[in-house]
Design an enzyme around this catalytic site. Structure first.
Site, PDB file in Angstrom:
ATOM      1  CG  HIS A  80      22.450 -58.001  50.942  1.00 31.97           C
ATOM      2  ND1 HIS A  80      22.962 -59.273  50.850  1.00 31.97           N
ATOM      3  CD2 HIS A  80      22.833 -57.533  52.160  1.00 31.97           C
ATOM      4  CE1 HIS A  80      23.618 -59.566  51.952  1.00 31.97           C
ATOM      5  NE2 HIS A  80      23.565 -58.525  52.764  1.00 31.97           N
ATOM      6  CD  GLU A  81      22.109 -54.464  54.140  1.00 34.42           C
ATOM      7  OE1 GLU A  81      21.671 -54.880  55.238  1.00 34.42           O
ATOM      8  OE2 GLU A  81      23.269 -54.669  53.752  1.00 34.42           O
ATOM      9  CG  HIS A 123      20.057 -59.251  56.078  1.00 32.66           C
ATOM     10  ND1 HIS A 123      20.613 -60.500  56.265  1.00 32.66           N
ATOM     11  CD2 HIS A 123      21.065 -58.473  55.568  1.00 32.66           C
ATOM     12  CE1 HIS A 123      21.882 -60.489  55.888  1.00 32.66           C
ATOM     13  NE2 HIS A 123      22.181 -59.273  55.463  1.00 32.66           N
ATOM     14  CD  GLU A 140      25.651 -60.514  55.403  1.00 33.85           C
ATOM     15  OE1 GLU A 140      25.565 -59.853  54.343  1.00 33.85           O
ATOM     16  OE2 GLU A 140      25.137 -60.139  56.464  1.00 33.85           O
TER      17      GLU A 140
END
Length: 264
Positions: free
Chosen positions: A126-127, A130, A189
């Site tokens: 997920h990070e 980004h 997100e």
């Protein structure tokens, strides 16, 4: 009025000249170069390493690095083609982050909630998502454009001696936050969730564990969350539903992957 029109023209020109498309096909405005973002990421990471305690547990560090290495192997070279620096911070925050320029930070508190390598991969994926989607660039670009527009409105109000200009500007600020910035952050997100889901699956981590992770996150928060409208993050249940809706293709990628990391 002329000032307002001039500033509007400048903002429009900046937006049109900086159009891009995210990995999910969403239109973006990116005003900063990759080099600028990488430099900012390096400076921020250096500062954090100086301010925060770094874990000195070899097994713990190796475990995190193993998961991160598998995830970052799936990152396109156009995003970053160097060796990613991974640091475990000895802090009870249940969090992690990735920065442009190949930087990943994981807080030890996260390891109490992400209960296995697959769940940790969901967070790191997920990070990194980004970074792949250039969300940092997009957020800074958005802030730049909003600041230009807000300053223009303030000057117009002052030039025309509009009464109650203070409350009006305050209302504009709140409207921008609730109406633009917060939904924008939630969009980031959700997009990072989907990119991360794909990354973890292609890396050989079980994407179904991403759902378990967010169930753990919800339990760890004890329900102490702001209402979704006023939150920069989607509610855990919203994230879970989005992940489940995209699980079929992710699981196909997982089954097709020749990689099966064994991080412990």
């Amino acid at each position: 009025m002329k000032l307002k029109l001039a500033v509007t023209a400048i903002v429009t020109a900046l937006a049109l000249s900086s159009c891009a498309t995210s990995p999910t096909g969403r239109n973006q405005v990116l005003l900063y170069s990759e080099g600028q973002l990488a430099q900012m990421g390096d400076q921020a990471f250096t500062g954090m390493k100086e301010e925060l305690k770094i874990s000195n547990k070899p097994v713990q560090n190796s475990y995190v690095e193993c998961v991160a290495k598998a995830i970052t192997a799936q990152v396109p070279a156009s995003v970053f083609d160097g060796v990613w620096e991974v640091v475990v911070f000895d802090d009870e925050q249940v969090n992690a982050f990735a920065l442009p320029g190949g930087k990943i930070g994981v807080y030890t508190g996260l390891l109490n909630v992400a209960q296995n390598q697959d769940q940790l991969a969901a967070v790191i994926g997920h990070e990194v998502g980004h970074v792949i989607a250039e969300h940092g660039n997009e957020r800074m670009s958005q802030s730049t454009l909003i600041n230009i527009g807000t300053q223009a409105v303030g000057q117009v109000l002052a030039a025309n001696e509009v009464s109650q200009s203070g409350p009006i500007m305050a209302a504009i600020g709140l409207g921008v936050q609730v109406g633009v910035q917060l939904p924008f952050s939630r969009t980031h997100e959700s997009e990072a969730d989907l990119i991360g889901l794909q990354l973890m699956a292609r890396s050989g981590f079980d994407p179904r564990q991403s759902v378990d992770l967010w169930q753990n996150m919800e339990a760890a928060s004890s329900g102490n969350r702001p209402m979704e409208l006023l939150s920069t993050h989607p509610a855990p249940q919203t994230r879970i539903e989005n992940l489940k809706a995209n699980m079929s293709s992710a699981f196909t990628d997982f089954q097709s992957s020749s990689s099966r990391p064994r991080c412990s």
